[in-house]
Design an enzyme around this catalytic site. Structure first.
Site, PDB file in Angstrom:
ATOM      1  N   ASP A  44       0.854  -1.187   0.000  1.00  0.00           N
ATOM      2  CA  ASP A  44       0.000   0.000   0.000  1.00  0.00           C
ATOM      3  C   ASP A  44       0.890   1.237   0.000  1.00  0.00           C
ATOM      4  O   ASP A  44       1.658   1.456   0.941  1.00  0.00           O
ATOM      5  CB  ASP A  44      -0.892  -0.002   1.260  1.00  0.00           C
ATOM      6  CG  ASP A  44      -1.822   1.190   1.286  1.00  0.00           C
ATOM      7  OD1 ASP A  44      -2.926   1.075   0.720  1.00  0.00           O
ATOM      8  OD2 ASP A  44      -1.445   2.240   1.840  1.00  0.00           O
ATOM      9  N   TYR A  49       3.048   9.892  -0.187  1.00  0.00           N
ATOM     10  CA  TYR A  49       4.156   9.370   0.633  1.00  0.00           C
ATOM     11  C   TYR A  49       5.526   9.684   0.022  1.00  0.00           C
ATOM     12  O   TYR A  49       6.547   9.511   0.683  1.00  0.00           O
ATOM     13  CB  TYR A  49       4.040   7.853   0.847  1.00  0.00           C
ATOM     14  CG  TYR A  49       2.712   7.398   1.439  1.00  0.00           C
ATOM     15  CD1 TYR A  49       1.834   8.287   2.028  1.00  0.00           C
ATOM     16  CD2 TYR A  49       2.343   6.056   1.395  1.00  0.00           C
ATOM     17  CE1 TYR A  49       0.618   7.870   2.555  1.00  0.00           C
ATOM     18  CE2 TYR A  49       1.132   5.623   1.925  1.00  0.00           C
ATOM     19  CZ  TYR A  49       0.269   6.543   2.491  1.00  0.00           C
ATOM     20  OH  TYR A  49      -0.930   6.128   2.997  1.00  0.00           O
ATOM     21  N   LYS A  74      -2.710   6.010  -4.400  1.00  0.00           N
ATOM     22  CA  LYS A  74      -3.820   6.924  -4.089  1.00  0.00           C
ATOM     23  C   LYS A  74      -3.587   8.287  -4.721  1.00  0.00           C
ATOM     24  O   LYS A  74      -2.439   8.757  -4.790  1.00  0.00           O
ATOM     25  CB  LYS A  74      -3.954   7.085  -2.562  1.00  0.00           C
ATOM     26  CG  LYS A  74      -3.877   5.775  -1.811  1.00  0.00           C
ATOM     27  CD  LYS A  74      -4.108   5.908  -0.320  1.00  0.00           C
ATOM     28  CE  LYS A  74      -3.724   4.629   0.414  1.00  0.00           C
ATOM     29  NZ  LYS A  74      -2.341   4.595   0.895  1.00  0.00           N
TER      30      LYS A  74
HETATM   31  N1  LIG Z   1      -5.471   6.105   3.516  1.00  0.00           N
HETATM   32  C1  LIG Z   1      -4.961   6.843   4.494  1.00  0.00           C
HETATM   33  O1  LIG Z   1      -5.334   8.004   4.690  1.00  0.00           O
HETATM   34  C2  LIG Z   1      -3.914   6.274   5.343  1.00  0.00           C
HETATM   35  C3  LIG Z   1      -3.306   5.094   4.992  1.00  0.00           C
HETATM   36  N2  LIG Z   1      -2.322   4.550   5.784  1.00  0.00           N
HETATM   37  C4  LIG Z   1      -1.725   3.259   5.351  1.00  0.00           C
HETATM   38  O2  LIG Z   1      -1.783   2.347   6.444  1.00  0.00           O
HETATM   39  C5  LIG Z   1      -0.452   1.879   6.727  1.00  0.00           C
HETATM   40  C6  LIG Z   1      -0.289   1.512   8.195  1.00  0.00           C
HETATM   41  O3  LIG Z   1      -0.562   2.622   9.022  1.00  0.00           O
HETATM   42  P1  LIG Z   1       0.566   3.455   9.809  1.00  0.00           P
HETATM   43  O4  LIG Z   1       0.037   4.827  10.019  1.00  0.00           O
HETATM   44  O5  LIG Z   1       1.846   3.299   9.118  1.00  0.00           O
HETATM   45  O6  LIG Z   1       0.577   2.819  11.252  1.00  0.00           O
HETATM   46  P2  LIG Z   1       0.632   1.332  11.910  1.00  0.00           P
HETATM   47  O7  LIG Z   1      -0.583   1.220  12.756  1.00  0.00           O
HETATM   48  O8  LIG Z   1       0.929   0.310  10.881  1.00  0.00           O
HETATM   49  O9  LIG Z   1       1.852   1.491  12.912  1.00  0.00           O
HETATM   50  C7  LIG Z   1       3.156   1.727  12.460  1.00  0.00           C
HETATM   51  C8  LIG Z   1       4.011   2.006  13.692  1.00  0.00           C
HETATM   52  O10 LIG Z   1       4.048   0.848  14.522  1.00  0.00           O
HETATM   53  C9  LIG Z   1       5.410   0.409  14.668  1.00  0.00           C
HETATM   54  N3  LIG Z   1       5.380  -1.073  14.590  1.00  0.00           N
HETATM   55  C10 LIG Z   1       5.015  -1.834  13.538  1.00  0.00           C
HETATM   56  N4  LIG Z   1       5.079  -3.155  13.836  1.00  0.00           N
HETATM   57  C11 LIG Z   1       5.495  -3.235  15.118  1.00  0.00           C
HETATM   58  C12 LIG Z   1       5.769  -4.309  15.988  1.00  0.00           C
HETATM   59  N5  LIG Z   1       5.615  -5.573  15.592  1.00  0.00           N
HETATM   60  N6  LIG Z   1       6.176  -4.031  17.246  1.00  0.00           N
HETATM   61  C13 LIG Z   1       6.331  -2.753  17.669  1.00  0.00           C
HETATM   62  N7  LIG Z   1       6.093  -1.675  16.877  1.00  0.00           N
HETATM   63  C14 LIG Z   1       5.678  -1.908  15.609  1.00  0.00           C
HETATM   64  C15 LIG Z   1       6.176   1.031  13.527  1.00  0.00           C
HETATM   65  O11 LIG Z   1       7.508   1.291  13.908  1.00  0.00           O
HETATM   66  P3  LIG Z   1       8.817   0.856  13.024  1.00  0.00           P
HETATM   67  O12 LIG Z   1       8.572   1.244  11.603  1.00  0.00           O
HETATM   68  O13 LIG Z   1       9.902   1.619  13.691  1.00  0.00           O
HETATM   69  O14 LIG Z   1       8.940  -0.639  13.221  1.00  0.00           O
HETATM   70  C16 LIG Z   1       5.427   2.348  13.349  1.00  0.00           C
HETATM   71  O15 LIG Z   1       5.874   3.298  14.288  1.00  0.00           O
HETATM   72  C17 LIG Z   1       0.413   3.066   6.283  1.00  0.00           C
HETATM   73  O16 LIG Z   1       1.767   2.727   6.232  1.00  0.00           O
HETATM   74  C18 LIG Z   1      -0.245   3.408   4.979  1.00  0.00           C
HETATM   75  O17 LIG Z   1       0.129   2.479   3.983  1.00  0.00           O
HETATM   76  C19 LIG Z   1      -1.968   5.159   6.965  1.00  0.00           C
HETATM   77  C20 LIG Z   1      -2.522   6.346   7.350  1.00  0.00           C
HETATM   78  C21 LIG Z   1      -3.548   7.016   6.573  1.00  0.00           C
HETATM   79  O1  LIG Z   2      -0.796   8.086   5.535  1.00  0.00           O
HETATM   80  C1  LIG Z   2      -1.712   8.576   4.877  1.00  0.00           C
HETATM   81  O2  LIG Z   2      -2.182   8.007   3.890  1.00  0.00           O
HETATM   82  C2  LIG Z   2      -2.267   9.871   5.286  1.00  0.00           C
HETATM   83  O3  LIG Z   2      -3.091  10.429   4.631  1.00  0.00           O
HETATM   84  C3  LIG Z   2      -1.750  10.423   6.577  1.00  0.00           C
HETATM   85  O4  LIG Z   2      -0.720  11.268   6.285  1.00  0.00           O
HETATM   86  C4  LIG Z   2      -2.844  11.139   7.309  1.00  0.00           C
HETATM   87  O5  LIG Z   2      -3.075  12.383   6.729  1.00  0.00           O
HETATM   88  C5  LIG Z   2      -2.606  11.284   8.748  1.00  0.00           C
HETATM   89  O6  LIG Z   2      -3.280  10.703   9.502  1.00  0.00           O
HETATM   90  C6  LIG Z   2      -1.535  12.167   9.258  1.00  0.00           C
HETATM   91  O7  LIG Z   2      -1.546  12.102  10.657  1.00  0.00           O
END
Ligand SMILES: NC(=O)C1=CN([C@@H]2O[C@H](COP(=O)(O)OP(=O)(O)OC[C@H]3O[C@@H](n4cnc5c(N)ncnc54)[C@H](OP(=O)(O)O)[C@@H]3O)[C@@H](O)[C@H]2O)C=CC1
Ligand SMILES: O=C(O)C(=O)[C@@H](O)[C@H](O)C(=O)CO
Length: 277
Positions: A44, A49, A74
């Site tokens: 994803d 990003y 996206k």
């Molecule tokens: N459509 C939208 O608007 C959005 C889409 N997304 C999507 O969703 C995905 C996931 O969401 P995201 O916001 O990244 O957050 P997550 O809920 O996936 O959490 C990520 C965090 O958790 C930590 N982490 C991951 N696995 C572990 C583990 N096993 N143990 C301890 N810590 C862990 C990571 O640290 P580290 O990397 O240091 O391991 C990072 O700090 C995004 O990457 C993106 O692709 C996210 C936000 C908005």
């Molecule tokens: O990660 C994504 O896809 C986002 O859109 C994020 O940046 C989102 O805007 C957010 O939650 C930032 O705190």
């Protein structure tokens, strides 16, 4: 090893994928390469990003057949107008080094400042062109979903929304189920915040798993698609190792009960052009 769900036009999507938000472009090829090496087949990403080129390099370097990979991108917020959206889509394909994308989403509805129905019509046209297999939306609230469906008769294949134990989103998930929309859960670990929760820790201890594994298992058993992000090999492996156990009804209910309608990320009713990112 990873189960699939089927999207609106018949495309299988691995229920567990790899998230790439906040992965620095300089590190994204490495992180995605590790994810693919360890068994991920669903990535994803998003133009927002800034790492699509690096994700694309990892996909190419993997040597995996294209039909074994599932890639989502996206449409970024400044490009909702139809011509801008078509150009942004082509840029994403180009940056990812792909001829056809698996899933393309409107990233945010931006309902106060854009004509998101016209944007949706543009995504539907893109799908008809054959350059993208499935189209969907992200961060759409019920009114936004109803507006695009009423205007076009085309139901988004997915709605990608924030879901985790602190924000279980039952009303929106029920609407998705009613309309045949697959729910994708972003920030499934609440960006790490749920991992220290005492209830999550108790469930994890009881089944001999880690907090992250039980939270991901909770999402999968609810039937949602998830894509946790990590840049650490051992955590990527840990987050993939979630198919050898099951949470019983009591464990599921105890995690459900953590809901407090609390967001970790931006609120779709607040994000507008130039704000909330
Ligand atoms: N459509 C939208 O608007 C959005 C889409 N997304 C999507 O969703 C995905 C996931 O969401 P995201 O916001 O990244 O957050 P997550 O809920 O996936 O959490 C990520 C965090 O958790 C930590 N982490 C991951 N696995 C572990 C583990 N096993 N143990 C301890 N810590 C862990 C990571 O640290 P580290 O990397 O240091 O391991 C990072 O700090 C995004 O990457 C993106 O692709 C996210 C936000 C908005
Ligand atoms: O990660 C994504 O896809 C986002 O859109 C994020 O940046 C989102 O805007 C957010 O939650 C930032 O705190």
């Amino acid at each position: 090893m990873i189960p699939t769900l089927t999207l609106a036009h018949g495309t299988p999507i691995p229920q567990l994928g790899f998230g790439t938000y906040k992965i620095d472009p300089a590190d994204a090829e490495r992180a995605v390469s590790i994810a693919l090496e360890l068994g991920h087949r669903h990535v994803d990403t998003a133009a927002m990003y800034g790492n699509e080129r690096d994700v694309g390099r990892a996909l190419a370097a993997s040597g995996l057949p294209r039909d074994e990979l599932f890639v989502t991108s996206k449409l970024d917020n400044p490009h909702h107008a139809p011509d801008a959206a078509r150009a942004a889509f082509e840029r994403s394909l180009d940056d990812l080094g792909l001829d056809v994308l698996d899933l393309y989403l409107i990233h945010w509805p931006l309902a106060a400042t854009t004509d998101y129905v016209a944007t949706w019509e543009t995504l539907v046209e893109l799908q008809h062109s054959g350059r993208v297999r499935e189209v969907g939306v992200s961060n759409f609230q019920p009114a936004h979903l109803r507006a695009v469906i009423d205007a076009t008769g085309v139901v988004p294949a997915v709605n990608q929304i924030e879901i985790n134990p602190y924000l279980t989103q039952e009303p929106l998930r029920a609407l998705h189920a009613e309309r045949g929309i697959v729910t994708q859960a972003w920030s499934p670990l609440a960006r790490g915040r749920v991992l220290d929760d005492p209830v999550v820790r108790r469930v994890a201890d009881a089944c001999g798993r880690t907090p992250s594994q039980v939270v991901l298992r909770w999402h999968l058993q609810r039937g949602d698609v998830v894509f946790p992000k990590s840049t650490h090999r051992e955590r990527i492996a840990e987050n993939l190792d979630v198919f050898g156990f099951e949470l019983d009804a009591e464990a599921m209910a105890s995690i459900d009960a953590l809901n407090r309608d609390e967001r970790s990320g931006s609120d779709p009713d607040v994000v507008e052009l130039g704000r909330g990112r």
